[in-house]
Design a protein around this motif. Structure first.
Motif, PDB file in Angstrom:
ATOM      1  N   THR A  86       0.846  -1.193   0.000  1.00 47.22           N
ATOM      2  CA  THR A  86       0.000   0.000   0.000  1.00 47.22           C
ATOM      3  C   THR A  86       0.885   1.248   0.000  1.00 47.22           C
ATOM      4  N   PRO A  87       1.694   1.429  -1.042  1.00 48.13           N
ATOM      5  CA  PRO A  87       2.648   2.540  -1.029  1.00 48.13           C
ATOM      6  C   PRO A  87       1.985   3.912  -0.995  1.00 48.13           C
ATOM      7  N   ASN A  88       0.861   4.091  -1.676  1.00 51.19           N
ATOM      8  CA  ASN A  88       0.199   5.398  -1.667  1.00 51.19           C
ATOM      9  C   ASN A  88      -0.354   5.735  -0.291  1.00 51.19           C
ATOM     10  N   ILE A  89      -0.921   4.743   0.361  1.00 49.21           N
ATOM     11  CA  ILE A  89      -1.443   4.948   1.708  1.00 49.21           C
ATOM     12  C   ILE A  89      -0.303   5.223   2.675  1.00 49.21           C
TER      13      ILE A  89
ATOM     14  N   GLU B   5       0.145   8.563   4.877  1.00 46.18           N
ATOM     15  CA  GLU B   5       0.268   8.523   6.332  1.00 46.18           C
ATOM     16  C   GLU B   5       1.488   9.317   6.787  1.00 46.18           C
ATOM     17  N   ALA B   6       2.589   9.161   6.075  1.00 40.93           N
ATOM     18  CA  ALA B   6       3.812   9.888   6.431  1.00 40.93           C
ATOM     19  C   ALA B   6       3.609  11.394   6.285  1.00 40.93           C
ATOM     20  N   ARG B   7       2.965  11.812   5.198  1.00 39.83           N
ATOM     21  CA  ARG B   7       2.710  13.248   4.998  1.00 39.83           C
ATOM     22  C   ARG B   7       1.795  13.797   6.096  1.00 39.83           C
TER      23      ARG B   7
ATOM     24  N   ALA C 225      -3.511   6.154  14.197  1.00 37.87           N
ATOM     25  CA  ALA C 225      -3.230   4.799  14.679  1.00 37.87           C
ATOM     26  C   ALA C 225      -4.339   3.840  14.262  1.00 37.87           C
ATOM     27  N   LYS C 226      -5.579   4.305  14.296  1.00 37.92           N
ATOM     28  CA  LYS C 226      -6.711   3.471  13.883  1.00 37.92           C
ATOM     29  C   LYS C 226      -6.620   3.145  12.396  1.00 37.92           C
ATOM     30  N   ILE C 227      -6.239   4.103  11.584  1.00 37.49           N
ATOM     31  CA  ILE C 227      -6.070   3.859  10.154  1.00 37.49           C
ATOM     32  C   ILE C 227      -4.964   2.831   9.929  1.00 37.49           C
ATOM     33  N   GLU C 228      -3.872   2.965  10.653  1.00 37.43           N
ATOM     34  CA  GLU C 228      -2.763   2.011  10.538  1.00 37.43           C
ATOM     35  C   GLU C 228      -3.220   0.610  10.934  1.00 37.43           C
TER      36      GLU C 228
ATOM     37  N   GLN D 197       1.408  12.606   9.147  1.00 34.52           N
ATOM     38  CA  GLN D 197       2.159  12.659  10.401  1.00 34.52           C
ATOM     39  C   GLN D 197       3.025  13.915  10.435  1.00 34.52           C
ATOM     40  N   LYS D 198       3.603  14.256   9.290  1.00 29.32           N
ATOM     41  CA  LYS D 198       4.427  15.465   9.209  1.00 29.32           C
ATOM     42  C   LYS D 198       3.576  16.717   9.422  1.00 29.32           C
ATOM     43  N   ARG D 199       2.370  16.725   8.876  1.00 29.44           N
ATOM     44  CA  ARG D 199       1.465  17.861   9.075  1.00 29.44           C
ATOM     45  C   ARG D 199       1.107  18.017  10.546  1.00 29.44           C
ATOM     46  N   ILE D 200       0.871  16.902  11.224  1.00 32.52           N
ATOM     47  CA  ILE D 200       0.558  16.951  12.656  1.00 32.52           C
ATOM     48  C   ILE D 200       1.767  17.483  13.431  1.00 32.52           C
ATOM     49  N   ALA D 201       2.950  16.973  13.115  1.00 32.39           N
ATOM     50  CA  ALA D 201       4.172  17.431  13.795  1.00 32.39           C
ATOM     51  C   ALA D 201       4.397  18.923  13.567  1.00 32.39           C
ATOM     52  N   ASN D 202       4.153  19.385  12.359  1.00 29.12           N
ATOM     53  CA  ASN D 202       4.299  20.811  12.065  1.00 29.12           C
ATOM     54  C   ASN D 202       3.292  21.636  12.858  1.00 29.12           C
ATOM     55  N   GLY D 203       2.076  21.115  13.013  1.00 31.98           N
ATOM     56  CA  GLY D 203       1.062  21.810  13.802  1.00 31.98           C
ATOM     57  C   GLY D 203       1.447  21.910  15.263  1.00 31.98           C
TER      58      GLY D 203
END
Length: 97
Positions: free
Chosen positions: A16-19, A23-25, A52-55, A27-33
């Protein structure tokens, strides 16, 4: 040789490379927030639980060795909702400062 070809084929069905990239993008948005103070601790915890639920759902979809088109669509829909939540939480009036 035939066994090797089957293994590659099976991997392709569970990949699931697109997913994973999304997810990585997100997570980065959350970290930036968090770093910018746009997200409160409570908002961050809520967003992290959602990710985490999506994962967990992604791992469950992979458990039988095949991620079906319907499972991919469901994961994509969950990612869409999570993305909207991230945007809304980062752009509301609440800040951590």
């Amino acid at each position: 040789m035939l066994v090797g070809a089957f293994s590659v084929s099976a991997f392709a069905q569970t990949a699931t490379p697109n997913i994973d990239k999304r997810e990585a993008r997100q997570q980065k948005r959350i970290a930036n927030g968090v770093a910018s103070g746009e997200l409160t601790a409570k908002e961050t915890a809520n967003l992290e639980r959602r990710e985490a639920k999506i994962e967990a759902n992604e791992q469950a979809a992979k458990a039988d060795g095949v991620v079906t088109k319907a499972e991919r669509a469901k994961l994509q829909m969950q990612e869409n909702r999570a993305s909207a939540k991230i945007y809304n939480k980062k752009h509301n009036a609440r800040t951590s400062n």
